[in-house]
Scaffold this active site. Structure first.
Site, short mmCIF file in Angstrom:
data_model
loop_
_atom_site.label_atom_id
_atom_site.label_comp_id
_atom_site.label_asym_id
_atom_site.label_seq_id
_atom_site.Cartn_x
_atom_site.Cartn_y
_atom_site.Cartn_z
N HIS A 24 0.83 -1.21 0.00
CA HIS A 24 0.00 0.00 0.00
C HIS A 24 0.87 1.26 0.00
O HIS A 24 0.65 2.19 -0.79
CB HIS A 24 -0.93 0.01 1.22
N HIS B 55 1.22 4.83 -2.67
CA HIS B 55 1.62 6.22 -2.43
C HIS B 55 2.87 6.67 -3.21
O HIS B 55 2.90 7.80 -3.69
CB HIS B 55 1.85 6.46 -0.94
N GLU C 137 -6.24 9.19 -0.65
CA GLU C 137 -6.38 7.76 -0.35
C GLU C 137 -7.44 7.07 -1.22
O GLU C 137 -7.24 5.98 -1.71
CB GLU C 137 -6.74 7.53 1.13
N SER D 241 -3.91 0.36 -4.53
CA SER D 241 -3.09 -0.70 -3.94
C SER D 241 -3.95 -1.88 -3.50
O SER D 241 -3.44 -2.83 -2.91
CB SER D 241 -2.30 -0.16 -2.74
#
Ligand code: FE2
Length: 295
Positions: free
Chosen positions: A162, A167, A208, A227
């Site tokens: 993730h 990111h 997010e 993700s």
């Protein structure tokens, strides 16, 4: 990283000074003593890290690298269909290794020449003010462990897949990374808990879990969607609402389930104008008024 305390397995320091990660019974690795020991060792690396010094190397096992390779390949295929053009271009700039887990130090070495961002290791939950504040300095807190090998396409917590695939690829974009920095500036500017939480919720629903109209379709730019092997196939069927600061800043979300309410930007410019513009100028008073208006 996900920001909510309950998302992270808590860490505790034992009497002998070693670190223990407390996994929930429902965690796929709960009954695996080898995995538990790995989690403890990796958390200890983050605790031992001295700011300003190189990030300690996590000696990943072959099995852990295999999990990364499998998920990395599966997500790359999904990204072509579901990720925004800006995100896909950023993945081309960053060129993360596909066959092995990169070290966080290495991720920073790849990112810094592109957008100035570097990674910091985190054992678990980072307090909101610290997590957001250092974004303004181009620093991103990240966990280092990987999910349990029995469920390679699922994790109950934010793991290195993730943090890095989600990111770091976004942070390789000039335009997305600028939004991360603006969120950090905003978090540094406000003093009240209410304002900080409002800013963090907007981050949640954008960086997010954000989606936008892109290439004539609904595509994702949020790290949480990009993700997640399961969520990426589902987001187009969710309750998609127009980008709205007050709604994002006050909508409750359940981190244990797929996000069923998502907010759509009409374009990257639209996201930058509305959310970037807000983070660039918001303060405690403005946010208090926005929250008061919905009550
Ligand atoms: Fe995250």
């Amino acid at each position: 990283m996900f920001e909510e305390a309950q998302y992270f397995a808590p860490t505790a320091t034992r009497d002998d000074g070693t670190i223990e990660v407390e996994l929930a019974k429902s965690h796929p690795g709960f009954a695996d003593p080898v995995y538990r020991a790995r989690r403890n060792a990796i958390a200890a690396l983050a605790v031992s890290h001295v700011p300003g010094s190189p990030i300690p190397t996590a000696e990943y096992t072959d099995q852990e690298h295999e999990v990364w390779a499998l998920v990395s390949e599966a997500l790359a295929i999904k990204h072509r269909k579901y990720a925004t053009a800006e995100y896909l271009e950023a993945t081309e700039r960053l060129r993360l290794p596909a066959e092995r887990i990169p070290q966080l130090q290495e991720v920073g070495d790849l990112l810094e020449p592109l957008t100035g961002f570097r990674y910091l290791p985190a054992a678990g939950l980072v307090p909101l003010r610290d997590f957001y504040g250092v974004l303004a300095d181009g620093l991103f807190h990240s966990t280092q462990y990987i999910r349990h090998h029995s469920t390679p396409l699922y994790t109950p917590e934010p793991d290195v897949i993730h943090e890095v695939i989600g990111h770091a690829n976004a942070l390789a974009s000039d335009r997305y990374s600028r939004l991360y920095r603006l969120a950090g500036d905003a978090a540094r500017r406000v003093e009240s808990k209410q304002a900080l939480e409002f800013i963090s919720k907007i981050f949640w629903f954008t960086l997010e879990f954000g989606v936008m109209t892109d290439q004539g379709d609904l595509r994702a730019y949020g790290a949480g969607i990009l993700s997640s092997y399961g969520e990426i196939e589902e987001f187009r069927g969710m309750d998609i609402r127009p980008l709205d600061l007050v709604a994002m800043g006050t909508t409750h979300y359940d981190i244990t389930k797929y996000q069923n309410v998502l907010f759509r930007a009409e374009s990257l410019e639209h996201l930058e104008d509305v959310v970037g513009g807000f983070w660039a100028t918001c303060d405690d008073e403005i946010i208090a008024k926005m929250v008061a208006d919905v009550r």
